[in-house]
Design an enzyme around this catalytic site. Structure first.
Site, short mmCIF file in Angstrom:
data_model
loop_
_atom_site.label_atom_id
_atom_site.label_comp_id
_atom_site.label_asym_id
_atom_site.label_seq_id
_atom_site.Cartn_x
_atom_site.Cartn_y
_atom_site.Cartn_z
N LYS A 157 -23.81 59.88 40.07
CA LYS A 157 -23.28 60.67 38.96
C LYS A 157 -21.91 61.26 39.32
O LYS A 157 -21.10 61.53 38.45
CB LYS A 157 -24.24 61.79 38.59
CG LYS A 157 -25.65 61.35 38.29
CD LYS A 157 -25.78 60.65 36.96
CE LYS A 157 -27.21 60.19 36.75
NZ LYS A 157 -27.46 59.60 35.44
C1 LIG Z 1 -30.40 58.27 41.41
C2 LIG Z 1 -30.39 57.72 40.03
N1 LIG Z 1 -30.43 56.40 39.87
C3 LIG Z 1 -30.41 55.84 38.66
C4 LIG Z 1 -30.38 56.60 37.50
C5 LIG Z 1 -30.33 55.92 36.18
O1 LIG Z 1 -29.13 56.20 35.50
P1 LIG Z 1 -29.05 56.20 33.93
O2 LIG Z 1 -30.17 57.00 33.45
O3 LIG Z 1 -27.75 56.83 33.61
O4 LIG Z 1 -29.12 54.81 33.50
C6 LIG Z 1 -30.38 57.99 37.62
C7 LIG Z 1 -30.42 58.85 36.44
O5 LIG Z 1 -31.02 58.49 35.45
C8 LIG Z 1 -30.34 58.57 38.90
O6 LIG Z 1 -30.25 59.87 39.06
N1 LIG Z 2 -30.87 60.60 35.72
C1 LIG Z 2 -30.14 61.50 34.95
C2 LIG Z 2 -30.68 61.71 33.57
C3 LIG Z 2 -29.59 62.10 32.62
O1 LIG Z 2 -28.83 60.98 32.36
P1 LIG Z 2 -27.33 60.96 31.90
O2 LIG Z 2 -26.77 59.75 32.53
O3 LIG Z 2 -27.34 60.90 30.42
O4 LIG Z 2 -26.66 62.20 32.38
C4 LIG Z 2 -30.06 62.80 35.75
O5 LIG Z 2 -30.07 62.71 36.95
O6 LIG Z 2 -30.01 63.85 35.19
#
Ligand SMILES: Cc1ncc(COP(=O)(O)O)c(C=O)c1O
Ligand SMILES: N[C@@H](CCOP(=O)(O)O)C(=O)O
Length: 469
Positions: free
Chosen positions: A112
């Site tokens: 993130k």
């Molecule tokens: C460590 C990790 N991997 C993968 C994901 C998946 O990402 P997204 O939900 O944005 O597809 C998240 C959050 O959802 C995450 O925190």
């Molecule tokens: N895995 C995410 C969930 C929120 O997803 P986002 O990509 O819309 O911010 C988290 O760690 O909070």
């Protein structure tokens, strides 16, 4: 470049207005009016460029000169200066066909940070340049919250409130969020799950008078700026591979929950990155896998897994995919989303399901397989995966195409964030110092019910108190 809504009822807006609007005001999601394409020759010329330079190039297609080039360059340089690896996102060769792209070298050890370090700086920039009040409201299953807080803590003109599900994030994730003592940070620990947190913030964003009065801004992947920033690592992955490895296109395995990580790859592919297989990896919360394999989009019982950040049922970015799937027909998207709201599920015909399968493949990883994958890669390759990254690698093992072309699996978090799972297989890991030191710090958070009204009241208090500073 102008930005519109997947529901078609937002007049075209520019880049900064799109960034500030977050969730589209008609309840849809913002998308670019048209996706720019980057030709093969130009893409080839990007080989050897740094991640920051590639980000600069990708963003230049989207920002309309609303941010002068020198300012954008500085924002990007500043955002990645604190990453622990000099190449920002190192690519590790695991075996003859598999490489892992480590996206977790930012300040909170999760992918993130790649987008949120930039968004935090961009919010500070917009606050100053346009004199905008920035009150960030976000929901997290653990990583987005920690990362967003880290990107704006103590920054002038910005306040941030993050909702996380009480007791459903890892210990390190909780500490990363709640040990931050800056007055511009409020952590609400909601008695519910991530879907509840996301639902509350979406309802607050949908309350337009409230959103406007309190200047609510989004950091989740409902904000198109997040998706755009994340698309850059797909470009970078492509340029990091040799001519031979990427001949005919690359394959990418993507741990996803809110559909944000993988939708960014879908966008990169539409922009021109030659991606053959875009493999969606989920945990036992497998709504997205069922959507792709069976053509049914239907949330089912929430499950607690070893990869808690992907314990998600209602995936925000599904609607963005639906928009392109429906040929950018906003009326059709609105009708289908209305049907979803009324019936709690969407079904696709066999012909439609085949079209979905041409875009995406999918594999959902059981808890057992997740741990087994961590154990196997540690034993056979000396490489310790976190449980989310392990879902990506397990999907490669079980469902990855083996018809040539390199496979890149995205490593989305450092294993130290999820020691609860790592310990289950008897592995003792050494924590990075920035994580060990969290355990001695005092925490600040407020536990609230799973109720929009209570969250709204806390927000009003927080924003008003801080306004008077
Ligand atoms: C460590 C990790 N991997 C993968 C994901 C998946 O990402 P997204 O939900 O944005 O597809 C998240 C959050 O959802 C995450 O925190
Ligand atoms: N895995 C995410 C969930 C929120 O997803 P986002 O990509 O819309 O911010 C988290 O760690 O909070």
């Amino acid at each position: 470049m102008k930005y519109i809504s997947t529901r078609g009822k937002v007049a075209p807006i520019g880049f900064i207005d799109m960034f500030l609007m977050g969730l589209a005001e008609d309840g849809g999601l913002i998308v670019p009016e048209r996706i720019p394409t980057i030709g093969e020759q130009e893409l080839r010329a990007w080989s050897g460029l740094s991640f920051q330079e590639i980000m600069m190039k990708v963003f230049s297609y989207y920002t309309n000169d609303e941010i002068p080039e020198a300012d954008l360059r500085k924002l990007i340089e500043d955002s990645y200066a604190g990453f622990a690896s000099s190449d920002v996102l190192p690519l590790k060769r695991i075996n003859g066909s598999l490489s892992v792209m480590e996206l977790f070298h930012g300040p909170t050890f999760a992918f993130k940070d790649v987008a949120l370090q930039l968004m935090g700086n961009l919010y500070a920039y917009v606050a100053k340049k346009r004199n905008e009040v920035i009150n960030i409201l976000g929901a997290t299953s653990g990583d987005t919250g920690a990362s967003a807080i880290s990107s704006v803590r103590g920054k002038e003109g910005i306040q941030i409130c993050i909702l996380h599900p009480n007791g459903k994030v890892s210990r390190v994730q909780e500490l990363q969020m709640t040990t931050v003592q800056d007055d511009n940070v409020l952590n609400l620990s909601v008695n519910g799950n991530f879907d509840d947190c996301q639902q509350i913030i979406k309802e607050l964003f949908a309350d337009l008078p409230f959103k406007s009065k309190y200047h609510l801004r989004a950091i989740n992947s409902i904000n198109f700026a997040r998706i755009l920033a994340q698309s850059v690592y797909y470009f970078y992955a492509y340029t990091q591979l040799s001519e031979e490895e990427r001949a005919g296109g690359i394959n990418v395995s993507v741990p996803t929950g809110n559909f944000g990580n993988i939708f960014s790859g879908y966008l990169a592919k539409k922009m021109g990155v030659p991606i053959k297989q875009l493999l969606l990896a989920t945990n036992e919360n497998n709504i997205l896998e069922r959507f792709i394999r069976e053509g049914v989009y239907k949330p089912e019982g929430f499950r607690t897994t070893h990869s808690p950040s992907m314990d998600i049922q209602i995936a925000s970015n599904f609607e963005r995919y639906l928009y392109y799937f429906c040929g950018e027909d906003a009326a059709e998207v609105s009708a289908r989303m209305e049907r979803f709201k009324a019936e709690g599920q969407l079904t696709f015909t066999a012909e439609e399901t085949a079209r979905i399968q041409a875009d995406l493949s999918a594999y959902s990883v059981s808890n057992e397989e997740c741990l087994e994958t961590i154990r196997k890669y540690e034993a056979e390759h000396g490489y310790l995966l976190d449980p989310h990254s392990a879902c990506g690698v397990a999907a490669y093992d079980r469902a990855g195409a083996r018809d040539g072309g390199a496979f890149v699996s995205l490593a989305t978090a450092h294993p130290a964030k999820f020691d609860e799972a790592i310990r289950l297989i008897g592995i003792e890991q050494k924590f990075p110092e920035r994580i060990s030191e969290l355990f001695d710090k005092p925490q600040r958070q407020v536990v609230v019910d799973n109720a929009k009204e209570e969250v709204a009241a806390r927000l009003v208090d927080f924003y008003n108190i801080s306004d008077s500073h």
